[in-house]
Design a protein around this motif. Sequence first.
Motif, short mmCIF file in Angstrom:
data_model
loop_
_atom_site.label_atom_id
_atom_site.label_comp_id
_atom_site.label_asym_id
_atom_site.label_seq_id
_atom_site.Cartn_x
_atom_site.Cartn_y
_atom_site.Cartn_z
N SER A 22 -5.15 -0.05 -2.86
CA SER A 22 -3.98 -0.22 -1.99
C SER A 22 -4.08 -1.50 -1.18
O SER A 22 -3.09 -2.22 -0.99
N GLY A 70 0.82 -1.22 0.00
CA GLY A 70 0.00 0.00 0.00
C GLY A 70 0.85 1.25 0.00
O GLY A 70 0.53 2.24 -0.66
N ASN A 105 -9.31 4.01 -4.33
CA ASN A 105 -7.88 4.06 -4.02
C ASN A 105 -7.53 3.18 -2.82
O ASN A 105 -6.53 2.47 -2.83
N ARG A 146 2.32 1.85 -3.45
CA ARG A 146 1.27 2.27 -4.38
C ARG A 146 0.88 3.73 -4.14
O ARG A 146 0.65 4.49 -5.08
N ASP A 147 0.81 4.15 -2.87
CA ASP A 147 0.50 5.55 -2.56
C ASP A 147 1.56 6.48 -3.13
O ASP A 147 1.24 7.54 -3.69
#
Length: 610
Positions: A220, A141, A216, A144-145
Amino acid sequence: MRRTPPTMALPGPIPETRHDWQTIKTLLPYLWAWKGRVVFALCCLLLAKLTNVAVPMVFKDIIDTFTLPGANKLEQAVLLVPLGLLAAYGALRFSTVLFTELREIFFARVTQRAVRTITLQVFEHLHALSLRFHLDRQTGGLTRDIERGTRSIGSLISYTLYSILPTLVEIALVIGILAARYAWDFTLITGATLTIYVIFTIVVTNWRTVLRREVNELDSAANVRAVDSLINFETVKYFNNERWEHDRYDEQMQKWETAQIRSQVSLSWLNLGQSLIIAAGVTLMMWRAAVGVASGNMTVGDIVLVNAFLIQLYMPLNHLGVLYREIRQSLTDIERMFSLLDKNREIQDAPDARPLFASGESGPCEIEFENVGFAYEANRQILFDVDFKVGAGETVAVVGHSGSGKSTLARLLFRFYDTTTGSVKINGSDLRALQQASVRAAIGIVPQDTVLFNDTIFYNIQYGRPTAPREEVIAAAKAAHIHDFIERLPDGYDTRVGERGLKLSGGEKQRVAIARALLKNPPILIFDEATSALDSKTEKAIQAELEQAAIGRTTLIIAHRLSTVMNADEILVLDAGHIVERGAHRALLEQNGLYAQMWALQQQQNMIEA
């Protein structure tokens, strides 16, 4: 019977949701660092829109030239059009493209440098966060952020500077011209259409932003599951749980699919509403222009001008909703990345922190744990009133059962955490008064769990001192008894070790870690179960090298095998966070306490294995 995957919580939402303007405010200084280029790009933007608006006005004059009443109409068309208006028309057309491309050429460096600077700042900040944060993080996560946030910075700048701002400038120019040259109802229709369109777009897009955030977070969460499963590939295979992992991942992807469908359907309704508003506005404007021509108040050139303005105005306006949605989406993505910068650095250097050694100096170090108490959490006390000293050049060993707090001592010495009570000192200075970088530069460690970079063996050994020449890297490998093994490999020192070093055995990874620590050549050494993954023969050979390396250095040995600490100057027995015994090996055996029991137990195990 098929098992049902447990529900996994989403990555935690941003603790304190940043307002969009706060996100923009954070971003602006990175752009304003190139204020010369920014100002030039804005000037090019304004000039591009001025020339773009001027094109329909020149085209109107061309049409009117052909439709002038009177006998001289053909002569005027022959003289005026080729010599003046057509040349101006072509020049304005080219100027629009010229200024637009100049804007992009000069602003490209601003955008890419801002992306690079922010990404590096986030990367640096993550390394500055405490071990507590990294133990709790979800790598999939988190990456990905950062990926989405980095990509969205460029998108946000592009949308605002290349699309939204030019459209707003053009709208202002067109409305101004309509107000100055035509009846008030033209301006009223245009203004009303724009107002209704903008209000509708903002209301619906704000509603869709909630859906986008959910997408989103689910994205994530799915990435966390995928990365976690792939990292633990061997464990999945050991327990034959491929289908289990598939179901867990699919469970999260189903949630993502549902949220994505809701988001897409809401987008379709948004597009339909926007198209209806624009169609109504265009129809009213053309009807009003047609009435004006029929009544003789407007020329054919005027209706062409109004039509051209409508095309220039509503075509980008048709995309304004999409752009606004993309900007909100980009802000949503960026806010998650910027929220990482808001994470508090639990362990920070004091404003007046000083280096452990003056520039260019080094020397022996004395370590002191003074009445140290420590708890990872308020209800989980690990160490209680731990008090001991390691003199300069001495070797002190800490032994005890698993979970007694041995490895926590190494983490406190590295200042990954601050003590709850008491203090840790080097050369009489509290670690909290010293610069963290200088403290860690003075310590070399062979950790219990060796994790290697997905690079070559040479890189992983040289990581102990990245500037070390090849000869010293090889010498460190020889000292760790891994050189011969490396030489037998087809690619030698250029052999890649795989993610986390999984291509090497536990013992091979541990010897790489020993070579890395020896190459660093620090005044303080920590051996945290340094030989736990080695066979007895290799352990004895490396133990001699470790003892040789410890000569002249302050050494802290954390061990479970008591045979590795027999020659230590002092041995501390840790039990449930308390030092219950201390002394040399023979003295502790004579006490017939916990150490003697552990020694007897290990001797029995050695006899059974033999």
